[in-house]
Structure formats: C-alpha cells, structure tokens
Design a protein around this motif. Structure first.
Motif, PDB file in Angstrom:
ATOM      1  N   LEU A 223       0.834  -1.205   0.000  1.00  0.00           N
ATOM      2  CA  LEU A 223       0.000   0.000   0.000  1.00  0.00           C
ATOM      3  C   LEU A 223       0.869   1.256   0.000  1.00  0.00           C
ATOM      4  CD1 LEU A 223      -2.888  -0.905   2.457  1.00  0.00           C
ATOM      5  CD2 LEU A 223      -3.126  -0.292   0.067  1.00  0.00           C
ATOM      6  N   ALA A 224       1.946   1.228   0.778  1.00  0.00           N
ATOM      7  CA  ALA A 224       2.801   2.411   0.866  1.00  0.00           C
ATOM      8  C   ALA A 224       3.416   2.748  -0.483  1.00  0.00           C
ATOM      9  CB  ALA A 224       3.901   2.186   1.903  1.00  0.00           C
ATOM     10  N   TRP A 225       3.795   1.715  -1.251  1.00  0.00           N
ATOM     11  CA  TRP A 225       4.410   1.970  -2.551  1.00  0.00           C
ATOM     12  C   TRP A 225       3.375   2.206  -3.641  1.00  0.00           C
ATOM     13  CZ3 TRP A 225       9.278   3.118  -3.811  1.00  0.00           C
ATOM     14  CH2 TRP A 225      10.282   2.840  -2.878  1.00  0.00           C
ATOM     15  N   GLY A 226       2.095   2.122  -3.296  1.00  0.00           N
ATOM     16  CA  GLY A 226       1.067   2.383  -4.301  1.00  0.00           C
ATOM     17  C   GLY A 226       0.915   1.278  -5.323  1.00  0.00           C
ATOM     18  N   LEU A 227       1.202   0.044  -4.930  1.00  0.00           N
ATOM     19  CA  LEU A 227       0.990  -1.074  -5.841  1.00  0.00           C
ATOM     20  C   LEU A 227      -0.499  -1.237  -6.125  1.00  0.00           C
ATOM     21  CD1 LEU A 227       3.926  -1.917  -5.556  1.00  0.00           C
ATOM     22  CD2 LEU A 227       3.188  -4.218  -5.072  1.00  0.00           C
ATOM     23  N   LEU A 232      -0.947  -6.107  -5.795  1.00  0.00           N
ATOM     24  CA  LEU A 232      -1.468  -5.703  -4.493  1.00  0.00           C
ATOM     25  C   LEU A 232      -2.343  -6.805  -3.899  1.00  0.00           C
ATOM     26  CD1 LEU A 232      -1.787  -3.434  -2.394  1.00  0.00           C
ATOM     27  CD2 LEU A 232      -3.668  -2.550  -3.718  1.00  0.00           C
TER      28      LEU A 232
END
Lengths: 377, 184
Positions: A223-227, A232
C-alpha cells in the motif's frame, strides 16, 4: 633516511568488495527497455537503482495537441499488451468530463473485450514468466490461446494489438453472431487449459522452489508503494477497481477477487492464473445477458467538453489505471495525466531487491509484470 | 464515513484550506503549500493510506508554436489552422502564472478518493515532499519534477526520471521549447 612506506589502506567495514552489475536496458527478462543498476556484495544485493525513460514518447504532451478521439489511438500505446483497458480508461475519463453515458450494450461489449484482454495479457505473463524462470514449454501453450483471443479482436476491431476499438461514447463496432459463437467456443476450449497450466508450471517443484518465499511484499509495504492490481491483491489487500468503484456495470457480474496470502512471487503469479478463470466467468455471463440496442451514444462529431476536470480509473490488466483530464473548452485536452499502474509497481523494486540474491532478480522483476510502454509513456 | 464528512473534518482542522474547483464527482480541497504536509498527515490518520496520483497542471495558456516537435495535423480542423489557432479563443481562459499540483489520496476500505490541489508560482515553486509519508510519492514526485520543474523539498532522491539527462527544460510546461539535439 629511509623512505616511509605508503600507508596500507585500512579495510572497510564491508566483508567483501562491492560490485556494480548493470542489467539491461537490452536484457530479455526486463520485457522492454529497463536498466537496473545493481550493487552486490557477494551474491546479495545491497542497492538497486532502476533507470527508466528509454521508451518515453511524451504522449501526455502529444495529447495536448490532438483531439479527444485521436487520443484513443495514443492510449493504445501505453500498455500495448492491454490496449483495450487503456481505451476504456481514456474513454471513461472523457465521457465523465462530458457527462455522457455509454449505452448498455456498449457497456457489456466493453466488459467482454476488457476481460478477454485481461486473459490475453495474463497469458502473456504466464508464458514469459515461465521463460524467465527457465520453463520454455508453457510459453508455447499460452501463446496458442492468446492467439485465439487476438483473432477474436481482429474480427471485432480489425487489429491485433492496438485496437482503437473502445471509443468515446461506446465501442467502434457491434459484434456479429459468429463472433459470439467463436468467443463461446474459445471459452469452452480455454477453461480446461487452465488446469493444464497448473500441471505444466504452477505445481512444478522447480518453479515452486524459485518463486515461493521469494520477493515477499507485505500488505503495508504494498500500500505504501502504491501497488495495484494482482501485485497488491497477492499481498492480501482486497482492492480491485471492478469491485471498489464498478464501471461499465461490473457490479452485475459474478466474480471473485483472487487474493494471495504471502505476497511472494508465487502468489503474484497464482493470482493472475486464478484471475483468468474469473475473467472467463465474466465473459460468459456478459455474452449470456448481452442487451440489445445501440453501441454508440449520441455524441457530437467534434467533441468540445465544457471546461472542467475529471478523473476516471479502471482495473487494467496490471492494476489501477487512472486518467486525469483537464479541459479548457476546446477540442483538445488542456492537460492529461496517466496514472500508470506499472510505473507505481516498478518503483518498489528499489526496496524489494535489497537483501535478495542476484539470481532471484529475474523471478522478482518478472512477477511484477511491468510493461515499459506504460512505465515511460 | 462519507466524502462530505471527510471534507468537513479536514476543513475544521485546517481552516485555511478551501473547497477547490472539483475534479468531477470527487471531493476536492485547495490547500496552501504550508498546510499540505499537515493535511496529508491528518488524512492518512483518517485512513487515506494509499497515494494514488501526483500530477501537475501548468496554467500558462495554450501551447506555444515553438513547443511543437512536428507540425500538427488535425483531422477535425481546417488544414491551415494550427493548434494555436484552435486554442486561441480560450487563450485567456485560466491563463495565469501559476501551476497546480494535484494529489489523489485513496481510502481503501471506505471506498473514498479525495483530491488535493496546491497552487504555486511557475518560477521557483517549492513544495514539501510526501515521500516520508508515502513511498509511492518517490517516483511520482520525481516525474513532476522532471516534467514541470517543481522542486519537492525533503525528497530523498530528486533526479530526472523520464527524460534523458541532456534534455533542456521541462517538457510539460506550456512554454517549453524543444532545443534541437543529436536525435533530431
């Protein structure tokens, strides 16, 4: 006087010397032109620097001087392995800007084409991922099936890779009864093939050894890397735009999200394999309940949306594909930004590779399933 | 939690923020560069744990002629009409010496998206980086830096990302002029 000997260099804190390994940009496993600068200590990676932009064509700038219908053609070229979903995202953004709603038959046709496209894209992934790991046979099997989907697309849109089929307001052409029959025939043929892939690749002990427990991404990291997309969901986050914010009537089709547990390379692979089965279910249901009617909304020949901004996102084959478009009231977008899933998915490589073995780089990079056309745009 | 509740909470906490020209169907807030980091941190506490998009818009008006790499040919327009001629009626529309950075934050479980906009001057514009809060901001801010020339303070590694090192200027700026290089 004796000459003082030169000072002996003191040993650094590192146990071994660091070595810089340049991977790409013409490396077969990068699926495009990606360069990764790897710093290794022995076999362990201590730093990974992805270098992108080799395929940057400046489509966002080019679109500012093209009309909206011309923009659909450009959208084909972002993620060229999944052009239908790109067409859809672009069209939905412009439709939202203009306040246009595609007719129900067009929506169903969009769903059918996008899900077939998802299957084709995942087939490409399964085949090439097998090759990356060292299994050459599944590639021949998956490409045989992918070819059938491309034949279907050629029948309905006239092109095999860049379709320009889903357009602003609907789809370019209706399907024929022969097309529907051929699509059903394909699905009947395709579903048993999924079990074949499992025996060929999924439960192959060598494949399992190379993918299980490798490149683990936790849900928080993802989530932090925006996958987004299967990457995801493999980490166990139930985020699928088709469920999250259904477009084109996706809420009416029965399908399940394929979720992983461990978030390793195998989960990312297996999520895609299971997703193909769900996509086949959606196509079947959509062909069954295909409504009658027009396939194109009534839209003016020269599109001039009122000044404003809109954002539309769809579940592309590789994740959450978003289009942010600003109109100044003319026939061309004032500004258009592509939120490309592969761009976000690739960024995590900087963290994911560190601490892993050099030999696992190919397995990890392949499992993210990036398309450089979309990363660089 | 609904979109209105989020807006009300954020506006109560940050009175200087304001509702902006909306991105259609989504709650949109305008926030100053000084308040940006605080507001994003507050939204993250509320559960907006996913940074979807960082992008920017240059409001310097229609594209200049020098900006074109090749002659534009438009199907829908008269042959002699250039892109400037087509854009001319809207030339004054919103044309100003400003850029807007657009952020999109997502609340994965509540199915909410919120857009944040921050205006900053075209020259010397600086913003605090969100890379400390969201790793997704890393490359997206680099992209905005590369294509618009907006500096994100506190970014760990603010380098060009998409365009080659020899490329002069920031291509998505409206006054960008292409300098001929060895590939032309």
């Amino acid at each position: 006087m004796t000459r003082t000997p030169p000072a002996v260099p003191t040993r650094s804190a590192h146990k071994t010397d660091q070595l810089f390994v340049n991977m790409g940009p013409q490396h077969p496993s990068t699926h495009g032109v990606l360069r990764v600068g790897l710093t290794i200590e022995g076999e362990v990676i201590v730093k990974a620097e992805p270098d992108i932009g080799y395929l940057h064509r400046g489509t966002e700038k080019l679109l500012e001087t093209r009309t909206y219908p011309q923009g659909v053609v450009f959208s084909d070229r972002w993620d060229y392995c999944s052009a239908m979903t790109n067409n859809l995202a672009f069209s939905l953004a412009v439709e939202r800007l203009m306040g246009v709603q595609a007719p129900p038959r067009a929506d169903a046709l969009r769903v059918i084409h996008c899900e077939l496209q998802r299957i084709a894209s995942h087939l490409l992934f399964v085949g090439t991922y097998g090759i990356d790991i060292g299994a050459a046979t599944p590639f021949l099997h998956t490409f045989r099936e992918r070819e059938m989907i491309l034949d279907l697309f050629e029948m309905s849109s006239g092109a095999r890779l860049t379709y320009n089929h889903i357009r602003i307001g609907g789809v370019a052409a209706d399907i024929t009864p022969e097309w529907a029959a051929k699509a059903r025939e394909f699905l009947a043929y395709f579903k048993p093939r999924l079990c074949e892939y499992d025996t060929l690749l999924t439960y192959n002990p060598i494949f399992l050894d190379r993918t299980q427990g490798i490149g683990v991404i936790s849900a928080e990291t993802a989530l932090a890397w925006g996958l987004s997309g299967p990457n995801l969901r493999a980490s166990g986050v139930p985020y699928d735009v088709r469920k999250w914010a259904p477009h084109c009537g996706y809420e009416g089709y029965p399908f399940e999200m394929a979720l992983g547990k461990a978030g390793d390379c195998f989960d990312r692979y297996h999520c895609r394999v299971r997703e193909m089965r769900e996509s086949a279910k959606i196509v079947e249901a959509a062909l069954e309940g295909l409504p009658e009617g027009e396939v194109m909304a009534k839209i003016p020949k020269l599109l001039k949306p009122a000044p404003g901004e809109a954002y539309a996102h769809v579940e592309g084959s590789r994740g959450d594909l978003g289009i942010y478009v600003v109109s100044d009231g003319t026939a061309m977008p004032y500004r258009l930004h592509v939120r490309a899933p592969s761009f976000a998915n690739l960024a995590i490589v900087q963290e994911l590779f560190v601490g892993q073995k050099l030999a696992d780089v190919i397995a990890m990079l392949g499992s993210l399933d990036i398309v450089l056309g979309e990363v660089d745009r | 939690m609904t979109a209105e509740e989020v807006l009300a909470k954020a506006l109560a906490k940050f009175p200087r923020a304001d509702k902006a020209d909306p991105v259609k169907d989504y709650p949109t807030l305008r926030v100053s560069a000084g308040d940006l980091l605080g507001l994003v941190r507050y939204l993250k506490e509320l559960g907006f744990s996913y940074l979807d998009m960082v992008s920017a818009v240059d409001w310097k008006g229609p594209v200049s002629r020098e900006g074109f790499v090749r002659a534009p040919g438009f199907n829908a327009l008269r042959r002699e009409a250039s892109a400037q001629a087509a854009a001319a009626p809207a030339a004054g529309f919103r044309c100003r010496d400003e850029m807007t950075v657009v952020y999109c934050l997502t609340h994965p479980s509540e199915k909410l998206k919120v857009f944040l906009k921050t205006d900053l001057p075209r020259e010397g514009g600086r913003l605090p980086s969100l890379a400390g809060l969201f790793k997704a901001a890393d490359w997206q801010e680099r992209e905005v830096f590369d294509l618009f020339g907006i500096v994100f303070e506190g970014h760990p590694d603010l380098r060009k990302i998409l365009t080659p090192a020899f490329l002069q200027g920031h291509p998505l700026r409206k006054d960008y002029a292409h300098v001929k290089d060895r590939f032309d």
